[in-house]
Enzyme design. Structure first.
Site, PDB file in Angstrom:
ATOM      1  N   ASP A   9     -17.122  -5.359  23.102  1.00 22.96           N
ATOM      2  CA  ASP A   9     -16.400  -6.119  22.449  1.00 22.96           C
ATOM      3  C   ASP A   9     -15.760  -5.539  21.519  1.00 22.96           C
ATOM      4  OD1 ASP A   9     -18.965  -5.202  21.342  1.00 22.96           O
ATOM      5  OD2 ASP A   9     -19.489  -7.080  20.660  1.00 22.96           O
ATOM      6  N   ASP A  16      -6.899  -5.603  32.478  1.00 25.12           N
ATOM      7  CA  ASP A  16      -5.967  -6.753  32.053  1.00 25.12           C
ATOM      8  C   ASP A  16      -5.354  -6.652  30.607  1.00 25.12           C
ATOM      9  OD1 ASP A  16      -6.267  -7.379  34.797  1.00 25.12           O
ATOM     10  OD2 ASP A  16      -6.400  -9.661  34.308  1.00 25.12           O
TER      11      ASP A  16
END
Ligand code: IPM
Ligand code: MG
Length: 361
Positions: free
Chosen positions: A228, A256
């Site tokens: 995260d 991505d």
């Protein structure tokens, strides 16, 4: 040099972008005196329609016999209810996971580099990228949740439920982490292991194994980062990263994100490598069915994947450099596909982009 390349054009924009990459390979062959022969095979929706399965045995056999595999993309068209309703093992993505697994390509190398002429397409503020951005994600590709046991069950309350399992063995982690450290030695000597070791047992094993392997590479700076936090750091200060090593699903998601900060997912190539030289070379983006067949796709990610093939599979560094330089020159001259269009630039189609790159080689 004579090489046989298995070609999987796939679905959606796959055929258009692969055609341009083959054009570039042919140009390289002509200029540097090589011979590349291609054998086209089916995978994805096109294979399912022709043979009833997304990955026919013939495709596997031909890929395994070839010197290298060039792949476009697979995936169903928007609103294709028949494909969307297929069970998991018949979905086009099952073909992709199947060929990665059959070829044993456990390490997926995904470089994200900000090409100078594309600075305007980068969505980050200028001060964040002024020192450049050049990182590589080394993603584990044939393990974890993508390949672990999964099931749809009825839970003890009689409710429908489903689970997927993330499982990694020490040897699976070791080989991937070593790939990351070897890569860092050829770059800026920095490895970041990305995991979720504050929650997941599998991540704690990744940390344990990586810390041990890091001792074999005293010249490489090694740090660990929670996934995260990494997602946040990639937009806050992406220049801090050199080589990111991570498990399959985290690598899918972070690559991505890392691609977008370079301007477009249409720019990022990948090489999937295993124990043998026969790797799988594919752009990181999908089949973009919404723009398929309209000559709008960006072929650069596939062309740069072909450059990675020249470099890693055939040891043709000069040729790979020439392709990468040609891409940069075309961008410098102001040509853009629509995904990276910018003020004052000339927007060109997929075919024209391929032609322009060939002309610079
Ligand atoms: C990728 C893609 C694939 C993946 C999909 C199409 C299965 O997103 O190559 O990143 O998740 O590996
Ligand atoms: Mg992905």
């Amino acid at each position: 040099m004579q090489k046989n390349i298995a070609v999987i054009k796939g679905d959606g924009i796959g055929p258009e972008i692969v055609t341009e990459a083959m054009k570039v390979l042919d140009k390289v062959a002509e200029k540097y005196g090589h011979q590349f022969t291609y054998q086209e095979v089916l995978m994805g929706v096109c294979a399912y329609r022709a043979t009833g399965v997304p990955l026919p045995q013939e495709t596997i056999d031909i890929c395994k016999k070839s010197d290298s595999v060039l792949l476009g993309a697979v995936g169903g068209a928007v609103g294709d209810a028949e494909i969307a309703a297929l069970p998991g093992h018949l979905r086009p993505e099952a073909g992709l996971l199947g060929i990665r697994n059959e070829l044993g390509v456990y390490a997926n190398i995904r470089p994200s580099k900000l090409f100078k002429p594309l600075a305007g397409a980068c969505p980050l503020k200028e001060y964040i990228t002024e020192n450049g951005l050049d990182l590589v994600i080394v993603r584990e590709l044939i393990g974890g949740a993508y390949f672990g046991k999964r099931e749809i069950i009825t839970n003890d309350k009689g409710e429908k439920a489903a689970y997927d399992t993330i499982i990694y063995s020490v040897s699976e982690i070791e080989r991937l982490v070593r790939t990351g450290f070897e890569m860092a030695k050829k770059r800026r000597n920095k490895v970041t292991l990305v995991d979720k070791a504050n929650v997941l047992e599998s991540s704690r094993l990744w940390r344990e194994v990586s810390e041990r392997i890091a001792k074999e590479y005293p010249e490489v700076e090694f740090t660990c980062m929670l996934v995260d936090n990494c997602a946040m750091q990639l937009v806050r200060n992406p220049g801090q990263f050199d080589v990111i090593v991570t498990e399959n699903m985290f690598g899918d998601i972070l690559s991505d994100e890392a691609s977008m900060i370079t301007g477009s997912i249409g720019m990022i190539p990948s090489a999937s490598l295993g124990a043998t030289k026969c790797g799988l070379y594919e752009p990181i983006h999908g089949s973009a069915p919404d723009i398929a067949g309209q000559n709008k796709a960006n072929p650069v990610a596939t062309i740069l994947s072909a450059a990675m093939m020249l470099r890693y599979a055939f040891d043709l560094d000069t040729e790979a450099d020439a392709v990468e330089r040609a891409v940069e020159t075309v961008l410098e001259k102001g040509y853009r596909t629509v995904d990276i269009k910018d003020e004052g630039c000339t927007v060109v189609g997929c075919t024209e982009m391929g032609d322009l790159i060939c002309a610079e080689i």
